[in-house]
Motif scaffolding. Structure first.
Motif, short mmCIF file in Angstrom:
data_model
loop_
_atom_site.label_atom_id
_atom_site.label_comp_id
_atom_site.label_asym_id
_atom_site.label_seq_id
_atom_site.Cartn_x
_atom_site.Cartn_y
_atom_site.Cartn_z
N ILE A 128 -2.79 4.16 -0.74
CA ILE A 128 -3.01 4.22 -2.19
C ILE A 128 -4.50 4.43 -2.48
O ILE A 128 -4.88 5.31 -3.25
CB ILE A 128 -2.50 2.94 -2.89
CG1 ILE A 128 -0.98 2.87 -2.80
CG2 ILE A 128 -2.94 2.92 -4.35
CD1 ILE A 128 -0.39 1.64 -3.47
N SER A 171 2.58 4.32 -3.60
CA SER A 171 2.68 3.31 -4.67
C SER A 171 4.08 2.72 -4.73
O SER A 171 4.26 1.54 -5.01
CB SER A 171 2.37 3.93 -6.03
OG SER A 171 1.11 4.49 -6.05
N GLY A 224 -0.41 -2.54 -9.41
CA GLY A 224 0.58 -1.78 -8.65
C GLY A 224 1.58 -1.11 -9.57
O GLY A 224 1.98 0.05 -9.34
N PHE A 266 -0.05 1.84 -11.18
CA PHE A 266 -0.18 2.97 -10.23
C PHE A 266 1.10 3.78 -10.17
O PHE A 266 1.08 5.01 -10.17
CB PHE A 266 -0.49 2.46 -8.81
CG PHE A 266 -1.81 1.74 -8.68
CD1 PHE A 266 -2.81 1.91 -9.62
CD2 PHE A 266 -2.04 0.90 -7.60
CE1 PHE A 266 -4.02 1.25 -9.50
CE2 PHE A 266 -3.25 0.23 -7.48
CZ PHE A 266 -4.23 0.40 -8.43
#
Lengths: 358, 444
Positions: free
Chosen positions: B192, B230, B333, B336
């Protein structure tokens, strides 16, 4: 099994000193003898592609020490706290100097990072020599005062110096006149070693001058080594005890002096790599002779209360050491292959690498 | 003594946080370099080769930073945590020594060959050197997480009479149930970071209208790698890692989720709120009922133990810190996934390179994967406190017995000063490489 890992550790340490030694040495030469821009370039080209791979050896030495001799690792790293952290700072500073010099084309900027690189190389050589001095001189294990341990028998802490700078004081310091002497030997030996590497890997205009430098420094080195041997009994009453017991150990002092005397012919060498070979012999022989003089001790005690640390009382347990052999042999073969490939591809002179140009 | 522990922890936390900024990029980036180089071998389009070489330059800079900030990490086990090293060295020394021997040599040797050896090696061997650099960096991550897993969930050891932990089963270090989910989770998080960095630099080029070909390639590659990683970082790897926490460290799980009381009939999931540990409640809470039970056990009414069911002596030392670290990681997260999904849709509709607001977002997201990675590690580390080795060795019992707090504060201050300088110079250098852009192959 302890002995196996001791030999492994010493071998790796020697390889580290020879490899990163030429990095530091090149830095010392850079500091004192490289005045012209193209000479400085030649020096950074000669070590540029190698220095971080060389420092990996330091990590590997630390790793094996941690794994095979955890008590020695814990005791010496916490006891030599300040100099070790300073070595870390110097390593970082040196790397910054090397990597950032080419970032901006400005005389002042370049001068700052040249000095950062040179001075930290110089100090690192000095510190590593001092470190060796501390190991052979020994430390006050258990921090005994008035005949009583104030800490566990295998722990200690040394300040950078005490007011007397004497290696015989009850409360020792890291820097005393004996360890400083070994530090100076370290600086001179590595300066010679680094100069040899530069001659070996470049066609710089500096090479002829460096041969003179090596020749002259070699006299100083020889004088200091002999001087240190004559006073060695101050820190160790019977410095040659092990050599008398096991006469084959004399081969290591012999190698050391072969290195020094070989280098007196530096001006007439036909092959540029020969000087580097001789200074490597000196470093190898000198290091092994020094540690074998205190064998099986790895860190002597300077008091009568607590026993010295030996490779037998600081080692990890048998099972761990035995399993370690399996993966270590595989890893060592792989490392040898990598090194062979790396030096094969980058054989010869390095003048055109263009290191540090971004 | 209290000060001593505090400074030791601060120094380790500071130096490891700074250090991990670099490996998290290099692990993911090495994979992307291998991808670019592989595309070049398949298509023979120079653009891919130039991209691979450009990113390997960034890799090299980060690798050098990783080496010089990594040596202090290894040294500090001995300098600041001597008692811990003495007691556990026979076990974690194995994996740490293996890291040095197996991965660093591989990585550093072949990095030099990749950077300086393209002409000497030919294209196929050049690809292989790139692949070996990738292998080295991932092996390094694996061995570090094996070490970390032993500290979180010790296995394969016995305790000697003198208090030392010794290994009695080497294989157990690698079959530790904690290891695999954490490792894959961490590697996905690393991808990521690298994909967001690659996408952000691509967006930077497109918004500046320079190096447009590379800008498009970087944005596209970054978005695709970013989308996949992700999603994978959350499910299944994050999910599995969380299940390990609830199984082996249930009190940590309650603290990081902010569950003060066990709820009959299923636990809610806390989205926002500030823990008030003294009064055992959460202020300004926004929560969704029963979701946590479902996510954890796939049953809406599953019972999850709250902090009230544990003795305070085993509470994580810093409950609010742990709670925030975890929630920041999870929150980021989620963002993302959303951003990469939108970007992928635009990519599919062939509108991504002209959708300015997404390019700006991609550019400004650059620091956030670093924050998410860092808070993720804080979750793991704060979650383990007050233990150094979970349920075996307390952090306070692991410090060096002879080093005074004055000396540690001195070195802590030194590290702060030096790393500030180092960080500043790193940004200048990285900025210069990025600003100059990839060099295009010239055919004569």
């Amino acid at each position: 099994m302890e002995l196996f890992w001791y030999i492994v550790l010493m071998t790796m340490l020697t390889i580290y000193v020879i490899l990163d030694g030429y990095d530091f040495g090149a830095g010392i030469i850079h500091l004192f003898f490289a005045k012209k821009e193209k000479d400085k370039k030649a020096i950074t080209n000669a070590i540029g592609p190698f220095w971080d791979a060389n420092e990996v050896w330091l990590i590997a030495v630390g790793g094996v020490l941690f794994f095979a001799f955890p008590t020695l690792y814990a005791s010496s790293f916490s006891g030599f706290y300040l100099p070790l952290i300073m070595i870390l700072w110097l390593l970082i500073f040196r790397a910054i100097g090397l990597e950032l010099r080419g970032l901006v084309h400005n005389k002042m900027w370049e001068a700052i990072w040249d000095k950062a690189f040179g001075i930290s190389s110089f100090l690192l050589a000095l510190f590593f020599g001092i470190a060796l001095g501390n190991i052979v001189r020994g430390v006050n294990l258990g921090m005994v005062t008035n005949g009583v341990s104030t800490h566990e028998a295998h722990y200690f802490f040394l300040p950078l110096w005490n007011t007397t700078f004497s290696p015989q004081a009850e409360q020792l310091g890291i820097i005393d006149w004996f360890t400083l002497l070994l530090g100076v030997i370290g600086v001179i030996a590595l300066a010679i070693h680094g100069a040899n590497w530069i001659i070996f890997k470049t066609n710089s205009g500096l090479n002829q001058k460096l041969k003179k430098v090596i020749f002259n420094l070699n006299f100083v080195l020889l004088a200091l080594v002999i001087f240190s041997l004559t006073i060695w009994h101050i820190i160790e009453p019977k410095p040659f005890h092990n050599f008398m017991e096991y006469p084959w150990l004399w081969i290591f002092p012999l190698i050391t002096f072969t290195g020094i005397f070989g280098l007196f012919n530096v001006k007439t060498f036909k092959k540029d790599g020969l000087g580097f070979l001789f200074s490597s012999l000196f470093l190898f022989g000198g290091l092994v002779s020094t540690v074998s003089s205190i064998f099986p001790k790895v860190l002597p005690s300077t008091n009568n209360v607590n026993p010295s640390l030996t490779l037998y009382n600081v080692a990890a347990d048998e099972y761990g050491l035995t399993v370690g052999v399996y993966w270590f042999v595989i890893a060592a073969i792989l490392v040898a292959i990598y090194m062979f490939i790396q030096y094969r591809v980058f054989r010869g002179k390095m003048d055109d690498v263009g290191y540090g140009e971004h | 003594m209290e000060d001593m522990l505090f400074y030791d922890r601060m120094q380790f936390a500071f130096t490891i946080t700074f250090h991990y900024l670099f490996p998290q990029l290099t692990m993911g980036l090495s994979l992307m370099v291998v991808y670019f180089k592989w595309r070049f071998l398949r298509t023979k389009i120079d653009k891919y080769n130039d991209a691979a070489k450009f990113w390997m330059k960034i890799f090299a800079l980060n690798f050098a930073m990783g080496v010089v900030t990594g040596i202090p990490m290894e040294f500090q086990f001995g300098t600041n945590w001597a008692k811990f090293s003495e007691l556990t060295g026979g076990i974690i020394g194995q994996t740490l020594a293996m890291e040095g021997m197996f991965s660093f040599f591989l990585e550093s040797s072949f990095l030099g060959l990749f950077l300086f050896g393209e002409k000497l090696l030919g294209q196929k061997l050049h690809f292989i050197t790139g692949f070996l650099v990738f292998l080295g960096s991932w092996a390094s991550g694996y061995l570090i997480i094996a070490t970390h897993s032993w500290m979180q969930n010790p296995v394969g050891y016995e305790i000697l009479e003198n208090g030392r932990y010794v290994l009695n089963n080497f294989g157990a270090l690698f079959s530790n149930p904690w290891l695999l989910p954490s490792y894959i989770h961490n590697q996905m998080a690393s991808i990521i970071t690298s994909s967001f960095v690659v996408a952000a630099i691509g967006a930077f080029y497109l918004l500046n209208n320079k190096h447009n070909d590379f800008g498009k390639l970087f944005v596209k590659t970054g978005v695709l790698f970013g989308l996949v990683s992700s999603v994978l970082v959350a499910f299944p790897t994050g999910d599995l890692a969380a299940k390990n926490v609830i199984e082996y460290q249930p009190v940590t799980f309650a603290a990081m989720e902010g569950i003060f009381e066990t709820e009959e009939g299923g636990s809610e999931i806390i989205l926002i709120g500030q823990p008030d540990v003294d009064n055992k409640k959460l202020d300004n809470k926004i929560a969704v009922p029963n979701i946590l039970s479902f996510l954890t056990y796939q049953r809406w009414d599953a019972k999850i133990k709250g902090l009230n069911e544990f003795d305070e002596s085993v509470y994580p030392t810093n409950i609010p810190g742990l709670y925030y670290a975890y929630h920041i990681m999870v929150g980021l997260g989620t963002i993302f996934i959303a951003l990469m999904l939108i970007a992928s849709v635009q990519l599919y509709r062939k509108k991504l390179y002209t959708t300015k607001w997404i390019l700006w977002l991609l550019l400004f997201m650059l620091p956030f994967p670093y924050i998410a990675n860092t808070t993720g590690w804080y979750t793991a580390e704060l979650g383990r406190q007050p233990w150094l080795v979970y349920n075996l060795l307390r952090t306070a019992d692991g410090i060096s017995p002879t080093v005074s707090s004055g000396n540690t504060l001195f070195t802590l201050l030194g590290f702060i000063g030096l790393y500030l300088l180092l960080g500043l110079l790193f940004i200048m250098l990285a900025g210069k490489i990025i600003n100059k852009g990839p060099e295009t192959t010239k055919h004569i």
